[in-house]
Scaffold this active site. Sequence first.
Site, mmCIF file in Angstrom:
data_model
loop_
_atom_site.group_PDB
_atom_site.id
_atom_site.type_symbol
_atom_site.label_atom_id
_atom_site.label_comp_id
_atom_site.label_asym_id
_atom_site.label_seq_id
_atom_site.Cartn_x
_atom_site.Cartn_y
_atom_site.Cartn_z
ATOM 1 N N GLU A 256 -6.734 -9.920 -5.895
ATOM 2 C CA GLU A 256 -7.103 -10.514 -4.597
ATOM 3 C C GLU A 256 -6.373 -9.712 -3.545
ATOM 4 O O GLU A 256 -5.150 -9.755 -3.442
ATOM 5 C CB GLU A 256 -6.717 -11.994 -4.543
ATOM 6 C CG GLU A 256 -7.436 -12.719 -3.410
ATOM 7 C CD GLU A 256 -6.488 -13.173 -2.322
ATOM 8 O OE1 GLU A 256 -6.574 -12.591 -1.218
ATOM 9 O OE2 GLU A 256 -5.674 -14.067 -2.558
ATOM 10 N N CYS A 290 -4.004 -13.545 4.009
ATOM 11 C CA CYS A 290 -5.086 -12.606 3.706
ATOM 12 C C CYS A 290 -6.431 -13.119 4.201
ATOM 13 O O CYS A 290 -7.334 -12.334 4.493
ATOM 14 C CB CYS A 290 -5.140 -12.336 2.206
ATOM 15 S SG CYS A 290 -5.336 -13.824 1.199
#
Length: 488
Positions: A256, A290
Amino acid sequence: MPELPQLGGDGWESLYLDGEWKTREDRLAVEDPYEREELASVSAASEGTVDEAYETAAAAQTEWKGTPPQERAEVIQNALGVIEERHEELAELLAREAGGTRLKAEIELDIATGMMELAASFPLSSPGQHDRSVTPGKENIVKREPVGVVGVISPWNFPFHLSMRAVAPALALGNAVVLKPASDTPITGGLALARIFEEAGLPEGLLNVVPGRGSEIGDRVAGHEVPRVIAFTGSTPVGRGVASQAAKALSEPAMELGGNNAHIVLEDADLDQAVDAGAFGSFVHQGQVCISINRHLVHESLYDDYVAALADKAQSLPVGDPKDEETIVGPIINESQRDQLAEYIEETVNEGATLEAGGEFDDLLLEPTVLSGVENDMAAACNEHFGPVAPVIPFSDDEEAISLANATEYGLSGSVHSIDRERAERVADRVETGMIHINDQPINDEPHVPFGGVGASGIGRYNGDAIKDELTTTKWISVQREEREYPF
């Protein structure tokens, strides 16, 4: 029950290996990003320590995979109980080590425990299947088994959750884990988890925590021959290197990575809701997320009003000590991140943007910053800036909004605002992301829903059944129940 060691004391000097706390001469200094004082000196692992950790994990996993599922579930439930009892202490740890505000700590602990609650169900909800065969008299059995050992490399921004979302499912499914937390947050990203699972009764050797500098042990953790999965969360440039190392060892990378998430505000949006969502999505945890908003794409008919309202909102947010419950925006994690942000803001203004709010630094504190007149290729927009910065970009129609949103290598998350749900869905369908949210903002994470991106934002998915698939493998067993005739 023993107390979790307090920051500032001697309780965090050791790494965790084979169920023991072991001290090393090489140290990592852990600093409070607000007070700018050293909180702890943590033992740093060497490549030899990493080797030992993986060998220990492999040996312990052999027995663990055969443990009755209810016993594995009980360990996860026990760990949840420890977290509930230590809630206040963990919130303080997150504030002092990671610079997280009280709001951010509550969000992080909530999503971490939500994932753990789901993981506790995995031992009894991960069956295989029986399939028919094309061969007469044969039965096919497909078993789901743990992969073995999982290497986890976690980041500093949501260190507790982003470690736990891999560690808890891995253990629940019968794997062992070697965890390398970020060097800025070795406690909340690693050693605190070791304490919690130690208290929860996890057998020795199944969780090993090896703090260390990525430049010194990162390749060894990622490229070791023992783990079968490397779960990494972090920047795309580092992730490319991690994935490359894992691939050389034929380990599966679960990545990720970064994002450049767009918050699209169509001309029929509810302006107040879009601004509220935009402020949360850009400024929670100083934008160090993020899935935070990296670009605000706003229809030209709403642009001036949106910029003015967002700037007012930014100027109203309390900035300061993350331990103060009123604080919304705390410190940037370190000088390197701060300096990069300052450079992006300066470059964007020099390229023609206007500073509408914020932009001032006080050591590691940055005022929530709003930039207008931004174009998609300006520094604060084309880069993942990872700070409390909101570049606002105008567009003229839906096609341009979609084109602007997709003009990036990233594809992690995003959001679309419109009172016309079907229209918003049409736009959302064409934005190239792994996740997107209508009449909301991108910072969403639910334990039962697949989480991950496309393109340069990663490989694979976390949460729910998706993480089961990442952390288990299938084994086909066929049984010939009737005598079979062969052609020779």
